[in-house]
Design a protein around this motif. Structure first.
Motif, PDB file in Angstrom:
ATOM      1  N   GLN A   1      39.255 -27.804 -28.220  1.00 42.83           N
ATOM      2  CA  GLN A   1      40.132 -27.747 -29.396  1.00 42.83           C
ATOM      3  C   GLN A   1      40.480 -26.299 -29.701  1.00 42.83           C
ATOM      4  O   GLN A   1      39.614 -25.443 -29.784  1.00 42.83           O
ATOM      5  N   TRP A   2      41.761 -26.056 -29.875  1.00 49.34           N
ATOM      6  CA  TRP A   2      42.225 -24.722 -30.231  1.00 49.34           C
ATOM      7  C   TRP A   2      42.319 -24.645 -31.741  1.00 49.34           C
ATOM      8  O   TRP A   2      43.135 -25.302 -32.365  1.00 49.34           O
TER       9      TRP A   2
ATOM     10  N   LEU B   1      29.242 -33.065 -13.336  1.00 43.01           N
ATOM     11  CA  LEU B   1      30.513 -32.581 -13.877  1.00 43.01           C
ATOM     12  C   LEU B   1      30.879 -33.330 -15.155  1.00 43.01           C
ATOM     13  O   LEU B   1      31.311 -32.725 -16.140  1.00 43.01           O
ATOM     14  N   ALA B   2      30.683 -34.633 -15.175  1.00 46.83           N
ATOM     15  CA  ALA B   2      31.007 -35.437 -16.355  1.00 46.83           C
ATOM     16  C   ALA B   2      30.098 -35.084 -17.523  1.00 46.83           C
ATOM     17  O   ALA B   2      30.542 -35.042 -18.672  1.00 46.83           O
ATOM     18  N   ILE B   3      28.830 -34.837 -17.246  1.00 50.10           N
ATOM     19  CA  ILE B   3      27.911 -34.444 -18.322  1.00 50.10           C
ATOM     20  C   ILE B   3      28.345 -33.114 -18.930  1.00 50.10           C
ATOM     21  O   ILE B   3      28.368 -32.947 -20.154  1.00 50.10           O
ATOM     22  N   GLY B   4      28.710 -32.152 -18.081  1.00 46.13           N
ATOM     23  CA  GLY B   4      29.202 -30.867 -18.585  1.00 46.13           C
ATOM     24  C   GLY B   4      30.490 -31.022 -19.368  1.00 46.13           C
ATOM     25  O   GLY B   4      30.678 -30.407 -20.421  1.00 46.13           O
ATOM     26  N   TYR B   5      31.378 -31.863 -18.887  1.00 46.00           N
ATOM     27  CA  TYR B   5      32.647 -32.112 -19.575  1.00 46.00           C
ATOM     28  C   TYR B   5      32.394 -32.748 -20.945  1.00 46.00           C
ATOM     29  O   TYR B   5      32.982 -32.339 -21.953  1.00 46.00           O
ATOM     30  N   ALA B   6      31.501 -33.747 -20.982  1.00 46.74           N
ATOM     31  CA  ALA B   6      31.182 -34.406 -22.249  1.00 46.74           C
ATOM     32  C   ALA B   6      30.533 -33.435 -23.231  1.00 46.74           C
ATOM     33  O   ALA B   6      30.819 -33.467 -24.433  1.00 46.74           O
ATOM     34  N   TYR B   7      29.670 -32.558 -22.738  1.00 48.75           N
ATOM     35  CA  TYR B   7      29.014 -31.584 -23.606  1.00 48.75           C
ATOM     36  C   TYR B   7      30.046 -30.640 -24.232  1.00 48.75           C
ATOM     37  O   TYR B   7      30.017 -30.380 -25.438  1.00 48.75           O
ATOM     38  N   VAL B   8      30.952 -30.135 -23.405  1.00 47.10           N
ATOM     39  CA  VAL B   8      31.981 -29.220 -23.922  1.00 47.10           C
ATOM     40  C   VAL B   8      32.884 -29.949 -24.904  1.00 47.10           C
ATOM     41  O   VAL B   8      33.260 -29.405 -25.940  1.00 47.10           O
ATOM     42  N   TRP B   9      33.211 -31.200 -24.614  1.00 52.39           N
ATOM     43  CA  TRP B   9      34.058 -31.984 -25.507  1.00 52.39           C
ATOM     44  C   TRP B   9      33.368 -32.204 -26.847  1.00 52.39           C
ATOM     45  O   TRP B   9      33.957 -32.052 -27.900  1.00 52.39           O
ATOM     46  N   LYS B  10      32.065 -32.547 -26.807  1.00 54.39           N
ATOM     47  CA  LYS B  10      31.313 -32.801 -28.039  1.00 54.39           C
ATOM     48  C   LYS B  10      31.201 -31.527 -28.883  1.00 54.39           C
ATOM     49  O   LYS B  10      31.249 -31.568 -30.108  1.00 54.39           O
ATOM     50  N   LYS B  11      31.059 -30.380 -28.233  1.00 52.80           N
ATOM     51  CA  LYS B  11      30.950 -29.107 -28.947  1.00 52.80           C
ATOM     52  C   LYS B  11      32.310 -28.611 -29.460  1.00 52.80           C
ATOM     53  O   LYS B  11      32.369 -27.627 -30.178  1.00 52.80           O
ATOM     54  N   GLY B  12      33.409 -29.279 -29.059  1.00 55.67           N
ATOM     55  CA  GLY B  12      34.732 -28.878 -29.528  1.00 55.67           C
ATOM     56  C   GLY B  12      35.325 -27.740 -28.721  1.00 55.67           C
ATOM     57  O   GLY B  12      36.182 -27.015 -29.215  1.00 55.67           O
ATOM     58  N   GLY B  13      34.893 -27.580 -27.486  1.00 55.91           N
ATOM     59  CA  GLY B  13      35.383 -26.487 -26.664  1.00 55.91           C
ATOM     60  C   GLY B  13      36.821 -26.643 -26.221  1.00 55.91           C
ATOM     61  O   GLY B  13      37.456 -25.669 -25.827  1.00 55.91           O
TER      62      GLY B  13
ATOM     63  N   PHE C   1      38.527 -23.502 -17.933  1.00 57.40           N
ATOM     64  CA  PHE C   1      39.516 -23.828 -16.918  1.00 57.40           C
ATOM     65  C   PHE C   1      39.031 -23.406 -15.534  1.00 57.40           C
ATOM     66  O   PHE C   1      39.126 -24.166 -14.576  1.00 57.40           O
ATOM     67  N   VAL C   2      38.508 -22.201 -15.428  1.00 56.79           N
ATOM     68  CA  VAL C   2      38.032 -21.714 -14.133  1.00 56.79           C
ATOM     69  C   VAL C   2      36.886 -22.578 -13.626  1.00 56.79           C
ATOM     70  O   VAL C   2      36.850 -22.968 -12.455  1.00 56.79           O
ATOM     71  N   ILE C   3      35.945 -22.912 -14.495  1.00 57.79           N
ATOM     72  CA  ILE C   3      34.792 -23.711 -14.074  1.00 57.79           C
ATOM     73  C   ILE C   3      35.243 -25.069 -13.567  1.00 57.79           C
ATOM     74  O   ILE C   3      34.873 -25.489 -12.462  1.00 57.79           O
ATOM     75  N   PHE C   4      36.037 -25.784 -14.328  1.00 63.26           N
ATOM     76  CA  PHE C   4      36.444 -27.121 -13.917  1.00 63.26           C
ATOM     77  C   PHE C   4      37.432 -27.083 -12.754  1.00 63.26           C
ATOM     78  O   PHE C   4      37.480 -28.007 -11.944  1.00 63.26           O
ATOM     79  N   ASP C   5      38.208 -26.022 -12.635  1.00 55.61           N
ATOM     80  CA  ASP C   5      39.132 -25.906 -11.525  1.00 55.61           C
ATOM     81  C   ASP C   5      38.376 -25.688 -10.215  1.00 55.61           C
ATOM     82  O   ASP C   5      38.692 -26.292  -9.195  1.00 55.61           O
TER      83      ASP C   5
ATOM     84  N   ARG D   1      41.671  -8.339 -33.153  1.00 49.76           N
ATOM     85  CA  ARG D   1      40.823  -8.839 -32.072  1.00 49.76           C
ATOM     86  C   ARG D   1      41.465 -10.059 -31.436  1.00 49.76           C
ATOM     87  O   ARG D   1      42.097 -10.863 -32.104  1.00 49.76           O
ATOM     88  N   ILE D   2      41.253 -10.206 -30.146  1.00 50.62           N
ATOM     89  CA  ILE D   2      41.696 -11.414 -29.449  1.00 50.62           C
ATOM     90  C   ILE D   2      40.661 -12.486 -29.738  1.00 50.62           C
ATOM     91  O   ILE D   2      39.460 -12.234 -29.631  1.00 50.62           O
ATOM     92  N   PRO D   3      41.084 -13.684 -30.124  1.00 51.09           N
ATOM     93  CA  PRO D   3      40.107 -14.721 -30.457  1.00 51.09           C
ATOM     94  C   PRO D   3      39.225 -15.063 -29.262  1.00 51.09           C
ATOM     95  O   PRO D   3      39.676 -15.124 -28.123  1.00 51.09           O
ATOM     96  N   VAL D   4      37.956 -15.270 -29.551  1.00 55.86           N
ATOM     97  CA  VAL D   4      36.996 -15.623 -28.510  1.00 55.86           C
ATOM     98  C   VAL D   4      37.373 -16.962 -27.883  1.00 55.86           C
ATOM     99  O   VAL D   4      37.113 -17.197 -26.709  1.00 55.86           O
ATOM    100  N   GLN D   5      38.024 -17.820 -28.635  1.00 54.80           N
ATOM    101  CA  GLN D   5      38.412 -19.140 -28.123  1.00 54.80           C
ATOM    102  C   GLN D   5      39.303 -19.010 -26.890  1.00 54.80           C
ATOM    103  O   GLN D   5      39.234 -19.836 -25.992  1.00 54.80           O
ATOM    104  N   PHE D   6      40.113 -17.965 -26.826  1.00 58.12           N
ATOM    105  CA  PHE D   6      40.959 -17.746 -25.652  1.00 58.12           C
ATOM    106  C   PHE D   6      40.104 -17.595 -24.401  1.00 58.12           C
ATOM    107  O   PHE D   6      40.382 -18.190 -23.364  1.00 58.12           O
ATOM    108  N   TYR D   7      39.053 -16.806 -24.492  1.00 55.95           N
ATOM    109  CA  TYR D   7      38.178 -16.588 -23.346  1.00 55.95           C
ATOM    110  C   TYR D   7      37.397 -17.846 -22.996  1.00 55.95           C
ATOM    111  O   TYR D   7      37.161 -18.133 -21.823  1.00 55.95           O
ATOM    112  N   LEU D   8      36.996 -18.598 -24.001  1.00 57.65           N
ATOM    113  CA  LEU D   8      36.256 -19.839 -23.743  1.00 57.65           C
ATOM    114  C   LEU D   8      37.127 -20.841 -22.983  1.00 57.65           C
ATOM    115  O   LEU D   8      36.677 -21.464 -22.018  1.00 57.65           O
ATOM    116  N   VAL D   9      38.371 -20.993 -23.406  1.00 55.01           N
ATOM    117  CA  VAL D   9      39.275 -21.918 -22.720  1.00 55.01           C
ATOM    118  C   VAL D   9      39.527 -21.435 -21.289  1.00 55.01           C
ATOM    119  O   VAL D   9      39.540 -22.234 -20.347  1.00 55.01           O
ATOM    120  N   ALA D  10      39.692 -20.135 -21.111  1.00 56.19           N
ATOM    121  CA  ALA D  10      39.923 -19.590 -19.773  1.00 56.19           C
ATOM    122  C   ALA D  10      38.714 -19.840 -18.875  1.00 56.19           C
ATOM    123  O   ALA D  10      38.861 -20.237 -17.708  1.00 56.19           O
TER     124      ALA D  10
END
Length: 120
Positions: free
Chosen positions: A118-119, A104-116, A69-73, A57-66
């Motif tokens: 980190q690979w 945007l900063a709140i969303g970024y902080a939330y993803v950072w706190k959840k470890g989104g 990236f699309v959201i913040f881009d 299986r392809i790790p789900v983390q790959f899709y989460l990072v992708a």
């Protein structure tokens, strides 16, 4: 009843066109597969070289990072039109973009706190 005739024609065309296009695509795909039945054409390519099929299986983390990236881009791309029209928008435009950056900063902080970011 005569006033409904254009609506019925419109609905008929709206239903017929996708069905006909789907049927045509399926017909052409089958005809193409019959002519080009080379199994090497259907191998997965990675950097121009055929690779064997994936064995796991392809790790789900790959899709989460992708997705992150699309959201913040896309959100970062929203700054260009704002910068172009900044003079016309004035103080209202400035406060609107401040609110946008805060969300945007709140969303970024939330993803950072959840470890989104980190690979694992």
């Amino acid at each position: 009843m005569e006033s409904y005739l254009p609506v019925l024609i419109y609905l008929g065309v709206a239903l017929a066109v996708p069905i006909l296009i789907t049927g045509l695509i399926e017909f052409l795909a089958r005809a193409r597969r019959a002519r080009h039945n080379d199994p090497a054409k259907y191998l997965t390519y990675e950097s121009g070289y055929p690779t064997p099929p994936l064995t796991g299986r392809i790790p789900v983390q790959f899709y989460l990072v992708a997705m992150l990236f699309v959201i913040f881009d896309v959100e970062a791309a929203a700054f260009y039109p704002w910068a172009v029209t900044l003079r016309r928008l004035g103080a209202f435009g400035l406060w609107e973009v401040v609110a946008f950056v805060l969300v945007l900063a709140i969303g970024y902080a939330y993803v950072w706190k959840k470890g989104g970011f980190q690979w694992r």
